[in-house]
Scaffold this motif. Structure first.
Motif, PDB file in Angstrom:
ATOM      1  N   PHE A   1      22.648 -38.973   2.181  1.00 41.55           N
ATOM      2  CA  PHE A   1      23.365 -38.799   0.923  1.00 41.55           C
ATOM      3  C   PHE A   1      22.958 -39.869  -0.082  1.00 41.55           C
ATOM      4  O   PHE A   1      22.824 -41.045   0.280  1.00 41.55           O
ATOM      5  CB  PHE A   1      24.882 -38.917   1.144  1.00 41.55           C
ATOM      6  CG  PHE A   1      25.447 -37.924   2.109  1.00 41.55           C
ATOM      7  CD1 PHE A   1      25.863 -36.670   1.684  1.00 41.55           C
ATOM      8  CD2 PHE A   1      25.571 -38.244   3.463  1.00 41.55           C
ATOM      9  CE1 PHE A   1      26.382 -35.749   2.586  1.00 41.55           C
ATOM     10  CE2 PHE A   1      26.085 -37.330   4.363  1.00 41.55           C
ATOM     11  CZ  PHE A   1      26.501 -36.076   3.927  1.00 41.55           C
TER      12      PHE A   1
ATOM     13  N   LYS B   1      26.550 -33.906  -3.322  1.00 45.58           N
ATOM     14  CA  LYS B   1      26.505 -33.669  -1.880  1.00 45.58           C
ATOM     15  C   LYS B   1      27.479 -34.583  -1.150  1.00 45.58           C
ATOM     16  O   LYS B   1      28.207 -34.136  -0.248  1.00 45.58           O
ATOM     17  CB  LYS B   1      25.080 -33.877  -1.361  1.00 45.58           C
ATOM     18  CG  LYS B   1      24.902 -33.602   0.125  1.00 45.58           C
ATOM     19  CD  LYS B   1      23.464 -33.851   0.554  1.00 45.58           C
ATOM     20  CE  LYS B   1      23.291 -33.665   2.060  1.00 45.58           C
ATOM     21  NZ  LYS B   1      21.909 -34.008   2.507  1.00 45.58           N
TER      22      LYS B   1
ATOM     23  N   ASN C   1      22.453 -36.676   8.677  1.00 42.88           N
ATOM     24  CA  ASN C   1      22.732 -36.311   7.293  1.00 42.88           C
ATOM     25  C   ASN C   1      22.399 -37.492   6.391  1.00 42.88           C
ATOM     26  O   ASN C   1      22.581 -38.648   6.781  1.00 42.88           O
ATOM     27  CB  ASN C   1      24.206 -35.929   7.112  1.00 42.88           C
ATOM     28  CG  ASN C   1      24.574 -34.660   7.841  1.00 42.88           C
ATOM     29  OD1 ASN C   1      24.390 -33.566   7.336  1.00 42.88           O
ATOM     30  ND2 ASN C   1      25.083 -34.801   9.063  1.00 42.88           N
TER      31      ASN C   1
ATOM     32  N   ASP D   1      18.353 -35.545  -6.964  1.00 41.07           N
ATOM     33  CA  ASP D   1      19.234 -35.325  -5.810  1.00 41.07           C
ATOM     34  C   ASP D   1      18.421 -35.415  -4.524  1.00 41.07           C
ATOM     35  O   ASP D   1      17.233 -35.760  -4.539  1.00 41.07           O
ATOM     36  CB  ASP D   1      19.980 -33.993  -5.922  1.00 41.07           C
ATOM     37  CG  ASP D   1      19.041 -32.786  -5.982  1.00 41.07           C
ATOM     38  OD1 ASP D   1      17.867 -32.902  -5.557  1.00 41.07           O
ATOM     39  OD2 ASP D   1      19.476 -31.713  -6.451  1.00 41.07           O
TER      40      ASP D   1
END
Length: 281
Positions: free
Chosen positions: A223, A264, A221, A131
């Motif tokens: 991902f 996420k 952010n 992750d």
């Protein structure tokens, strides 16, 4: 919303342009090569003047951009020399992000890469499913640039607090016609161990981009973006036992569930893959 899509002639870019257009966005494709038309502008992204000019206005094509989807890059290690890859990709990304900030464009979605997770996993991941929680582990010049681009994004949102900058760490991009090869992967677990047997359907990649544009999350952010399943029919437990027997398991691994966690992206973007290679083979 008028969106500039850089790298619009690439494998992911062509699908992104098509899917965003179908959603009702006004899309201006930009790339070094591409089909001439009212929705395409030829741009060399290593030339800052061309980038800021293309984003600002192009004749009667448009009079300004609301958001940028940045996909333009040499798309993988080994295509060009390491130096050429670094110079092209780092320069292009700086030019795109800097032009956006200069012109007041405050929504940017950029293609990062699964490679920052440590691919090709010659050094195993710290845990499975992998992750975004562990620091970048670039193992190639291409991946090094992606990690540096993410770091640059962190600083840019500090300088420009109203900037929404989302980096999507795309897995290996696939079109439906690529799926005929997938059943052959079962014969050798090592063939696709380099990215934990992961992939992303280009249409789901476009969905993730659309979600990021809609959410406009504040600040920076990042991902992981993969499909919900692996490229294998062999169960995950069997694959991990054979290839990564000493890697700790972090949570449930499922029968064929992706080993790149997309939790996420699901939670923060509302991303949910709609496609699977199993529907085509």
């Amino acid at each position: 919303m008028r969106i500039a899509v850089t790298g619009s002639s690439g494998k992911l870019g062509t699908v992104v342009v098509r899917e965003l257009s179908a959603m009702g966005y006004e899309v201006i494709g930009m790339d070094r090569i591409g089909q001439r038309g009212p929705s395409f502008v030829q741009v060399d992204f290593t030339d800052y003047g061309q980038v800021i000019d293309a984003f600002g206005a192009v004749g009667d094509r448009h009079d300004g951009i609301d958001a940028v989807v940045h996909l333009a890059a040499i798309p993988a290690p080994g295509i060009q020399s390491d130096v050429a890859t670094f110079h092209n990709n780092m320069t292009a990304s700086f030019n795109v992000l800097w032009a956006a900030t200069r012109l007041g464009i405050r929504t940017v979605v950029t293609a990062s890469s699964e490679t920052v997770q440590g691919l090709p996993f010659d050094v195993p991941p710290p845990y499975i499913p992998a992750d975004e929680a562990y620091p970048p582990r670039p193992e190639s010049t291409y991946s090094l640039v992606k990690a540096l681009e993410e770091r640059m994004a962190v600083e840019l949102v500090r300088w420009f607090p109203d900037l929404s900058l989302t980096a999507l760490r795309f897995s290996n991009v696939m079109w439906p016609e690529d799926y005929a090869e997938f059943p052959s992967f079962d014969d050798d677990a090592m063939l696709r161990k380099w990215n934990l047997w992961s992939y992303i359907d280009a249409r789901d990649g476009a969905q993730a981009i659309a979600k990021a544009l809609e959410k406009k999350l504040p600040g920076f952010n990042h991902f992981l973006i993969a499909n919900a399943d692996t490229v294998m029919t062999r169960p995950n437990a069997e694959l991990i036992a054979e290839v990564f027997p000493d890697v700790p398991l972090k949570g449930e691994i499922g029968e064929n569930t992706t080993l790149f966690s997309i939790d996420k992206a699901r939670e923060m973007l509302g991303y949910e893959p709609q496609h699977s290679w199993r529907d085509h083979v």
